[in-house]
Scaffold this motif. Structure first.
Motif, short mmCIF file in Angstrom:
data_model
loop_
_atom_site.label_atom_id
_atom_site.label_comp_id
_atom_site.label_asym_id
_atom_site.label_seq_id
_atom_site.Cartn_x
_atom_site.Cartn_y
_atom_site.Cartn_z
N MET A 153 0.84 -1.30 -0.04
CA MET A 153 0.74 -0.16 -0.05
C MET A 153 0.91 1.07 -0.03
SD MET A 153 -3.61 1.03 -0.10
CE MET A 153 -4.70 1.72 0.32
N THR A 154 2.20 1.56 0.44
CA THR A 154 2.73 2.34 0.75
C THR A 154 3.51 2.45 -0.38
OG1 THR A 154 3.05 1.79 3.48
CG2 THR A 154 4.90 2.96 2.05
N TYR A 155 3.27 1.65 -1.37
CA TYR A 155 4.60 2.01 -2.63
C TYR A 155 3.59 2.74 -3.57
CZ TYR A 155 5.97 0.40 -7.94
OH TYR A 155 6.28 0.38 -8.73
N TYR A 156 1.99 2.21 -3.69
CA TYR A 156 0.47 3.07 -4.45
C TYR A 156 0.72 4.79 -4.20
CZ TYR A 156 -0.22 -1.36 -6.36
OH TYR A 156 -0.48 -2.38 -7.15
N ILE A 157 1.12 5.00 -3.12
CA ILE A 157 1.04 6.37 -1.90
C ILE A 157 1.44 6.73 -2.74
CG2 ILE A 157 1.01 7.66 -0.14
CD1 ILE A 157 -0.41 5.32 1.05
N VAL A 158 3.22 6.81 -2.40
CA VAL A 158 5.01 6.72 -3.28
C VAL A 158 4.70 7.18 -4.68
CG1 VAL A 158 6.82 6.73 -3.74
CG2 VAL A 158 6.24 5.96 -1.33
N LYS A 159 3.75 6.21 -5.24
CA LYS A 159 3.50 6.51 -6.58
C LYS A 159 2.15 7.71 -7.07
CE LYS A 159 2.22 3.05 -9.33
NZ LYS A 159 1.93 1.61 -10.11
N ILE A 160 1.71 7.79 -6.10
CA ILE A 160 0.64 8.70 -6.85
C ILE A 160 0.86 9.74 -6.12
CG2 ILE A 160 -2.02 9.62 -5.44
CD1 ILE A 160 -2.27 6.31 -5.37
N VAL A 161 1.95 10.18 -5.02
CA VAL A 161 2.70 11.28 -4.55
C VAL A 161 3.57 12.28 -6.29
CG1 VAL A 161 3.58 11.82 -3.21
CG2 VAL A 161 1.90 10.80 -2.48
N ILE A 162 4.48 10.90 -6.04
CA ILE A 162 5.21 10.76 -7.53
C ILE A 162 4.99 11.64 -8.43
CG2 ILE A 162 7.33 10.92 -8.48
CD1 ILE A 162 8.21 9.22 -6.02
N THR A 163 3.49 11.35 -8.88
CA THR A 163 2.57 11.54 -9.90
C THR A 163 2.45 12.87 -9.93
OG1 THR A 163 2.69 9.36 -10.73
CG2 THR A 163 0.96 10.59 -11.83
N THR A 164 1.56 13.02 -8.40
CA THR A 164 0.60 13.98 -8.92
C THR A 164 1.60 15.42 -8.60
OG1 THR A 164 -1.19 13.37 -7.29
CG2 THR A 164 -0.77 15.37 -6.88
N VAL A 165 2.49 15.42 -7.50
CA VAL A 165 3.28 16.82 -7.47
C VAL A 165 3.96 17.22 -7.85
CG1 VAL A 165 5.97 17.37 -6.49
CG2 VAL A 165 4.25 15.84 -4.71
N LEU A 166 4.65 16.05 -9.18
CA LEU A 166 5.32 16.51 -10.97
C LEU A 166 4.16 17.72 -11.61
CD1 LEU A 166 7.71 13.60 -12.29
CD2 LEU A 166 7.96 15.47 -11.64
N ILE A 167 2.94 16.92 -11.47
CA ILE A 167 1.55 16.89 -12.24
C ILE A 167 1.49 19.09 -11.66
CG2 ILE A 167 -0.78 17.68 -12.89
CD1 ILE A 167 -0.34 14.28 -12.92
N VAL A 168 1.61 19.20 -10.52
CA VAL A 168 1.57 20.17 -9.86
C VAL A 168 2.88 21.37 -10.34
CG1 VAL A 168 0.51 21.33 -7.92
CG2 VAL A 168 0.00 19.03 -7.79
N ALA A 169 3.10 20.93 -9.77
CA ALA A 169 4.87 21.42 -9.80
C ALA A 169 4.95 22.32 -11.65
CB ALA A 169 5.65 20.58 -10.01
N ILE A 170 4.48 21.46 -12.23
CA ILE A 170 4.00 21.68 -14.02
C ILE A 170 3.29 23.08 -14.53
CG2 ILE A 170 3.46 21.14 -16.69
CD1 ILE A 170 4.94 18.47 -15.59
N ALA A 171 1.91 23.03 -13.16
CA ALA A 171 0.77 23.85 -13.49
C ALA A 171 1.37 25.20 -13.27
CB ALA A 171 -0.23 23.38 -12.76
#
Length: 116
Positions: free
Chosen positions: A1-19
């Motif tokens: 479960m922690t792995y999926y949370i890490v995946k979601i956080v990394i992906t989300t941070v990248l999208i927000v950073a680009i915006a």
């Protein structure tokens, strides 16, 4: 479960950073958005989870073929916006056009027996 949370956080941070970067510089945001970060992350997650380079190669090939019709969105959206069409309507039309281009590309690839 922690792995999926890490995946979601990394992906989300990248999208927000680009915006956020795009608010300050559309050029810098465009450079970051044009780098296939999401594709690279997806291939990385796929490899980490499966260790299957064949699946990664297949994903990469499919992404290549589907990048071409996705360009319809980036061509049609600015044209519609410059014509004064409402943002949400422009985006909707551009998405529909892109979906049609995906359908066309997949049909052409199937005709030539190229599997995605």
């Amino acid at each position: 479960m922690t792995y999926y949370i890490v995946k979601i956080v990394i992906t989300t941070v990248l999208i927000v950073a680009i915006a956020e970067i795009s608010k300050r510089s559309s050029f810098a945001g465009a450079i970051l958005a044009s780098i296939p970060i999401i594709s690279v992350l997806a291939m990385t997650w796929l490899y980490v989870e499966s260790k299957d380079v064949t699946k990664v190669a297949e994903l990469s090939t499919s992404v290549f073929w589907l990048v071409i019709p996705s360009l319809a969105l980036f061509l049609s959206l600015p044209v519609l916006l410059k014509q004064g069409v409402n943002f949400y309507l422009s985006l909707s039309i551009s998405i529909m056009l892109t979906v049609a281009c995906y359908w066309f590309m997949i049909s052409v690839l199937n005709h030539y027996e190229i599997d995605l």
